[in-house]
Write an enzyme that holds these catalytic residues in place. Sequence first.
Site, PDB file in Angstrom:
ATOM      1  N   SER A 109       9.316 -62.632 -19.068  1.00 61.26           N
ATOM      2  CA  SER A 109      10.622 -62.605 -18.421  1.00 61.26           C
ATOM      3  C   SER A 109      11.392 -63.883 -18.732  1.00 61.26           C
ATOM      4  O   SER A 109      10.833 -64.973 -18.767  1.00 61.26           O
ATOM      5  CB  SER A 109      10.441 -62.476 -16.905  1.00 61.26           C
ATOM      6  OG  SER A 109      11.672 -62.666 -16.235  1.00 61.26           O
ATOM      7  N   TYR A 132      18.423 -61.411 -20.591  1.00 66.21           N
ATOM      8  CA  TYR A 132      19.680 -61.022 -19.950  1.00 66.21           C
ATOM      9  C   TYR A 132      20.817 -61.678 -20.709  1.00 66.21           C
ATOM     10  O   TYR A 132      20.650 -62.744 -21.309  1.00 66.21           O
ATOM     11  CB  TYR A 132      19.732 -61.492 -18.489  1.00 66.21           C
ATOM     12  CG  TYR A 132      18.728 -60.833 -17.595  1.00 66.21           C
ATOM     13  CD1 TYR A 132      18.930 -59.541 -17.124  1.00 66.21           C
ATOM     14  CD2 TYR A 132      17.576 -61.510 -17.195  1.00 66.21           C
ATOM     15  CE1 TYR A 132      18.006 -58.926 -16.295  1.00 66.21           C
ATOM     16  CE2 TYR A 132      16.645 -60.903 -16.366  1.00 66.21           C
ATOM     17  CZ  TYR A 132      16.870 -59.621 -15.915  1.00 66.21           C
ATOM     18  OH  TYR A 132      15.954 -59.017 -15.106  1.00 66.21           O
ATOM     19  N   THR A 158      17.483 -56.367 -21.374  1.00 61.51           N
ATOM     20  CA  THR A 158      17.668 -55.597 -20.145  1.00 61.51           C
ATOM     21  C   THR A 158      19.126 -55.178 -20.033  1.00 61.51           C
ATOM     22  O   THR A 158      20.023 -56.021 -20.055  1.00 61.51           O
ATOM     23  CB  THR A 158      17.245 -56.414 -18.915  1.00 61.51           C
ATOM     24  OG1 THR A 158      15.833 -56.637 -18.978  1.00 61.51           O
ATOM     25  CG2 THR A 158      17.564 -55.675 -17.630  1.00 61.51           C
ATOM     26  N   LYS A 233      15.993 -52.134 -22.748  1.00 63.08           N
ATOM     27  CA  LYS A 233      15.189 -51.878 -21.553  1.00 63.08           C
ATOM     28  C   LYS A 233      16.100 -51.486 -20.396  1.00 63.08           C
ATOM     29  O   LYS A 233      16.919 -52.277 -19.943  1.00 63.08           O
ATOM     30  CB  LYS A 233      14.392 -53.133 -21.181  1.00 63.08           C
ATOM     31  CG  LYS A 233      13.535 -52.981 -19.936  1.00 63.08           C
ATOM     32  CD  LYS A 233      12.744 -54.258 -19.695  1.00 63.08           C
ATOM     33  CE  LYS A 233      11.923 -54.165 -18.426  1.00 63.08           C
ATOM     34  NZ  LYS A 233      12.776 -54.064 -17.224  1.00 63.08           N
ATOM     35  N   HIS A 257      14.025 -50.506 -13.758  1.00 64.14           N
ATOM     36  CA  HIS A 257      13.903 -51.883 -13.274  1.00 64.14           C
ATOM     37  C   HIS A 257      12.957 -51.968 -12.077  1.00 64.14           C
ATOM     38  O   HIS A 257      13.175 -52.731 -11.142  1.00 64.14           O
ATOM     39  CB  HIS A 257      15.294 -52.428 -12.890  1.00 64.14           C
ATOM     40  CG  HIS A 257      15.454 -53.901 -13.124  1.00 64.14           C
ATOM     41  ND1 HIS A 257      16.231 -54.414 -14.127  1.00 64.14           N
ATOM     42  CD2 HIS A 257      14.934 -54.978 -12.492  1.00 64.14           C
ATOM     43  CE1 HIS A 257      16.194 -55.731 -14.091  1.00 64.14           C
ATOM     44  NE2 HIS A 257      15.408 -56.095 -13.105  1.00 64.14           N
TER      45      HIS A 257
END
Length: 295
Positions: A109, A132, A158, A233, A257
């Site tokens: 992440s 992100y 994402t 994603k 998510h």
Amino acid sequence: MKMDMITNVNEYEAIAKEKLPKMVYDYYASGAEDQWTLKENQNAFSRILFRPRILVDVSKIDLTATVLGFKISMPIMIAPTAMQKMAHPEGELATARAASAAGTIMTLSSWATSSVEEVASTGPDIRFFQLYVFKDRNVAAQLVRRAERAGFKAIALTVDTPILGRREADIKNRFALPSHLVLKNFEGLDLRKLDKTSDSNVASYVAGPFDQSFNWKDIQWLQTITSLPILLKGVLTAEDTRIAVQAGVAGIIVSNHGARQLDYVPATIMALEEVVKAAQGRIPVFLDGGIRRDW
């Protein structure tokens, strides 16, 4: 329950509830709004039944799979989960070592409490980086370059988070990253307009300015700043799958998510079939089961 008495994965949740601070446990365990999708992520699996066949030679079983050209021991990978040091001092480093021992791929992440460099230092294994995109595109570009230098092999972008989902447990608990922890991938970056006087400001900064204008045209921008394959994603529909194929992405991760964004969307296992059919084998499709949590 003692750790050495655990017989299935679900029992970890009971131990976590017993040992972790309420704010931390609720962050990991809760979903958005009414948490209907959170429950459905798990319930949907219970409605899918095996059709067992008998008298087949199973003395030699091969579970190996190939993902983006990388061979792994089984068709199971580790999805990105944020702030793992809230649960254990070794956090993402322990997860990286576990992925290596299991012969599979970990996706780190961007909200990790261990940096890409620290994770890379655990060994030369295949890892992906979850990204992100912020209003300041330079932040995303810096994160991508940092992951590239650390030897990460793909970007998992994402795409279901133009704004954060309404996670009521976090609102009630006034969730904040514990003061002894840092979002390590943002250390040393050029974070414009950021008061760097405290780590909590970094957390507030990266939570706030998601680029709500980010759209399909911007996938091309990301492709211009990295040669790494890009996985999307957060795809749940055939329509978006067809656009993703046209955009030239390397693959799709079917994900809601961990039910932490938009409530009352399908369980990922229920969305999988239409996405696979729409992809028509042109790009690989992966399933984020959604039973355990994204960030």
